[in-house]
Design a protein around this motif. Structure first.
Motif, mmCIF file in Angstrom:
data_model
loop_
_atom_site.group_PDB
_atom_site.id
_atom_site.type_symbol
_atom_site.label_atom_id
_atom_site.label_comp_id
_atom_site.label_asym_id
_atom_site.label_seq_id
_atom_site.Cartn_x
_atom_site.Cartn_y
_atom_site.Cartn_z
ATOM 1 N N ASP A 1 5.678 0.047 -5.856
ATOM 2 C CA ASP A 1 6.596 0.989 -5.212
ATOM 3 C C ASP A 1 5.955 2.338 -4.884
ATOM 4 N N LEU A 2 5.243 2.921 -5.809
ATOM 5 C CA LEU A 2 4.628 4.231 -5.583
ATOM 6 C C LEU A 2 3.591 4.157 -4.461
ATOM 7 N N ASP A 3 2.754 3.134 -4.483
ATOM 8 C CA ASP A 3 1.733 2.971 -3.442
ATOM 9 C C ASP A 3 2.384 2.747 -2.075
ATOM 10 N N ARG A 4 3.466 2.003 -2.065
ATOM 11 C CA ARG A 4 4.196 1.739 -0.822
ATOM 12 C C ARG A 4 4.698 3.048 -0.221
ATOM 13 N N ALA A 5 5.267 3.889 -1.065
ATOM 14 C CA ALA A 5 5.778 5.178 -0.591
ATOM 15 C C ALA A 5 4.643 6.050 -0.059
ATOM 16 N N ILE A 6 3.532 6.078 -0.763
ATOM 17 C CA ILE A 6 2.397 6.916 -0.362
ATOM 18 C C ILE A 6 1.838 6.462 0.982
ATOM 19 N N ILE A 7 1.652 5.152 1.160
ATOM 20 C CA ILE A 7 1.061 4.681 2.419
ATOM 21 C C ILE A 7 2.014 4.901 3.585
ATOM 22 N N LEU A 8 3.307 4.810 3.354
ATOM 23 C CA LEU A 8 4.262 5.100 4.427
ATOM 24 C C LEU A 8 4.145 6.548 4.879
ATOM 25 N N LEU A 9 4.021 7.441 3.933
ATOM 26 C CA LEU A 9 3.868 8.859 4.271
ATOM 27 C C LEU A 9 2.546 9.099 4.988
ATOM 28 N N TYR A 10 1.506 8.417 4.557
ATOM 29 C CA TYR A 10 0.196 8.535 5.196
ATOM 30 C C TYR A 10 0.242 8.015 6.634
ATOM 31 N N ALA B 1 -2.879 16.686 -4.596
ATOM 32 C CA ALA B 1 -3.479 16.238 -3.337
ATOM 33 C C ALA B 1 -4.709 15.375 -3.604
ATOM 34 N N ASN B 2 -5.501 15.720 -4.625
ATOM 35 C CA ASN B 2 -6.678 14.914 -4.971
ATOM 36 C C ASN B 2 -6.270 13.509 -5.406
ATOM 37 N N ASN B 3 -5.217 13.429 -6.205
ATOM 38 C CA ASN B 3 -4.720 12.141 -6.660
ATOM 39 C C ASN B 3 -4.260 11.308 -5.463
ATOM 40 N N ILE C 1 -4.802 6.769 -1.736
ATOM 41 C CA ILE C 1 -4.822 6.274 -0.354
ATOM 42 C C ILE C 1 -6.048 5.400 -0.115
ATOM 43 N N THR C 2 -7.200 5.808 -0.636
ATOM 44 C CA THR C 2 -8.416 5.006 -0.498
ATOM 45 C C THR C 2 -8.209 3.631 -1.124
#
Length: 164
Positions: free
Chosen positions: A115-124, A141-143, A148-149
């Motif tokens: 879930d967390l990764d899904r949210a992050i990639i959508l924002l990216y 931001a570093n995290n 994202i990588t």
């Protein structure tokens, strides 16, 4: 919900809501339920918006929280449904979000992520900066950069394997 609120505060951000709903649903019916619940929560929570961030940040945060909450409880809140005003072209950014085959593959891969990764990639994918993503997600931001990588690598693996 007033037509003015919908037109001014939801419709301009429908693309954000659509993309997030699309990543957390598999059917058109679920998509519509999630979209409607997000609109309802934005309207109900409008007085909680303090203006410390952009309205789009608030839309992201509410949208993600609603989708994650609905996903966790696996309940659709039909008794609290509200009629959205009829506005011509209300879902214009992507009229039928379940038709483009390559996009469908991407969303299928995204749905395999936690879930967390899904949210992050959508924002990216919405071209938010690491700082903006960090603000929305409550991380550094570093995290976000590291995550994202790793997410891109995982998505590439899923897409190369054509998702299982």
């Amino acid at each position: 919900m007033s037509k003015d609120f919908y037109t001014q505060f939801i419709l301009p951000y429908a693309g954000i809501i659509i993309k997030i709903c699309r990543a957390y649903t598999d059917t058109e019916e679920d998509f519509q339920d999630y979209y409607q619940e997000i609109c309802l929560q934005l309207w109900k929570g409008r007085d909680n918006f303090k203006g410390n961030s952009k309205w789009s940040t608030w839309v992201y945060r509410v949208s993600l929280n609603v989708c994650l909450s609905l996903l966790r409880t696996d309940k659709k809140v039909s008794k609290n449904s509200v009629e959205l005003p009829e506005v011509e072209g209300s879902l214009q950014p992507d009229a039928n979000p379940f038709t483009n085959e390559s996009l469908q593959l991407l969303y299928q891969a995204i749905k395999q992520l936690p879930d967390l990764d899904r949210a992050i990639i959508l924002l990216y994918l919405e071209e938010n900066s690491y700082r903006e993503i960090a603000e929305i997600m409550g991380l550094s931001a570093n995290n976000i950069g590291v995550k994202i990588t790793r997410i891109k690598k995982k998505l590439k693996e899923l897409l190369d394997g054509k998702i299982y």
